[in-house]
Design an enzyme around this catalytic site. Structure first.
Site, PDB file in Angstrom:
ATOM      1  N   SER A 121      80.579  31.692  53.250  1.00  0.00           N
ATOM      2  CA  SER A 121      80.861  30.794  54.365  1.00  0.00           C
ATOM      3  C   SER A 121      82.178  31.166  55.046  1.00  0.00           C
ATOM      4  O   SER A 121      82.328  32.272  55.540  1.00  0.00           O
ATOM      5  CB  SER A 121      80.862  29.349  53.853  1.00  0.00           C
ATOM      6  OG  SER A 121      80.911  28.425  54.910  1.00  0.00           O
ATOM      7  N   HIS A 144      76.169  31.654  57.173  1.00  0.00           N
ATOM      8  CA  HIS A 144      75.289  30.608  57.713  1.00  0.00           C
ATOM      9  C   HIS A 144      75.989  29.880  58.861  1.00  0.00           C
ATOM     10  O   HIS A 144      77.209  30.012  59.041  1.00  0.00           O
ATOM     11  CB  HIS A 144      74.902  29.611  56.608  1.00  0.00           C
ATOM     12  CG  HIS A 144      76.072  28.913  55.969  1.00  0.00           C
ATOM     13  ND1 HIS A 144      76.842  27.967  56.618  1.00  0.00           N
ATOM     14  CD2 HIS A 144      76.604  29.037  54.731  1.00  0.00           C
ATOM     15  CE1 HIS A 144      77.777  27.532  55.820  1.00  0.00           C
ATOM     16  NE2 HIS A 144      77.674  28.162  54.670  1.00  0.00           N
TER      17      HIS A 144
END
Length: 240
Positions: A121, A144
């Site tokens: 992330s 993501h």
């Protein structure tokens, strides 16, 4: 008869120095080591990047209010010649992570990052922020879209804010690595790689082939690269 001085004094000083170094590792997960090439400061970025809100009790965290002033101190310190970042993070607060990444990227001191267990992330910008980035073959990086938990206002402005925040991440990663913004965004929105979610999980060699990470390698590779940067910096100072 003259009284001899006790050689134990030197030993006591070394013991105290050793204790200080050990305590620094316990308190901050960091250590300063003097080598023939120069002094190397090793900093770990682990667990969850904690931002304005305190993480859940028992969670391993990296607190940005500790890291930011420490990075500024390292940049100004005459005792530090280079900084090695060891990463194993699940991600966390987006703006706190970006703040740390921007500060690392803005350092003039030699810097090297090594992705170990994972750099997921917001950990991806942290990994690419150093001058040279490494990843061990087993390292994982989850890419993501920006996600937030809790209550949000269901209005167009909220989704616009999410998109702009995501654009900041994409721009940072693409400007500090070899991957293009379009390809990185495509990895973010990939639909067939993660169960019940969109995004991608890439591993060490794949991250290098995609251009996110510079090189596959471990601790010795990262240190040798940092030593070369330190020697180059010394050479520039001597010629100027």
């Amino acid at each position: 008869m003259t009284e001899r001085t006790k050689p134990a004094d030197t030993t006591e000083e070394n013991d105290e120095s050793g204790k200080d170094g050990a305590q620094q590792i316990v308190d901050f997960g960091s250590a300063l080591t003097k080598t023939p090439h120069g002094s190397v400061y090793c900093m770990t970025i682990i667990g969850q990047i904690e931002g304005h809100n305190t993480a859940a009790s028992g969670a391993k965290t990296t607190k940005y209010e500790h890291v930011l002033p420490l990075l500024a101190k390292l940049e100004e310190s005459d005792e530090v010649n280079g900084v090695l970042f060891l990463l194993n993070t699940v991600g966390g607060d987006v703006e706190a992570g970006l703040a740390i990444a921007e500060l690392i990227a803005g350092m003039t001191k030699p810097t090297v990052s090594i992705v170990l267990g994972g750099s997921h992330s917001i950990g991806v910008p942290l990994a690419v922020a150093a001058r040279r980035s490494f990843a061990v073959p087993s390292a994982a990086m989850t890419i993501h879209p920006v996600r937030m938990s809790g209550t949000v206002i269901a209005a167009p402005q909220t989704y616009n804010y999410f998109q702009r925040l995501q654009d900041r991440i994409v721009a940072f990663v693409s400007s500090h690595s070899q991957i293009t913004a379009q390809k990185f965004q495509a990895l973010m929105l990939k639909k067939d790689d993660m169960a019940a979610d969109v995004g991608s999980v890439v591993y060490g060699e794949e991250a290098v082939s995609l251009g996110i990470i510079d090189q596959v390698g471990g601790l010795s590779d990262g240190l040798q690269c940092l030593y070369r940067q330190i020697e180059e910096a010394k050479g520039k100072r001597e010629t100027s």
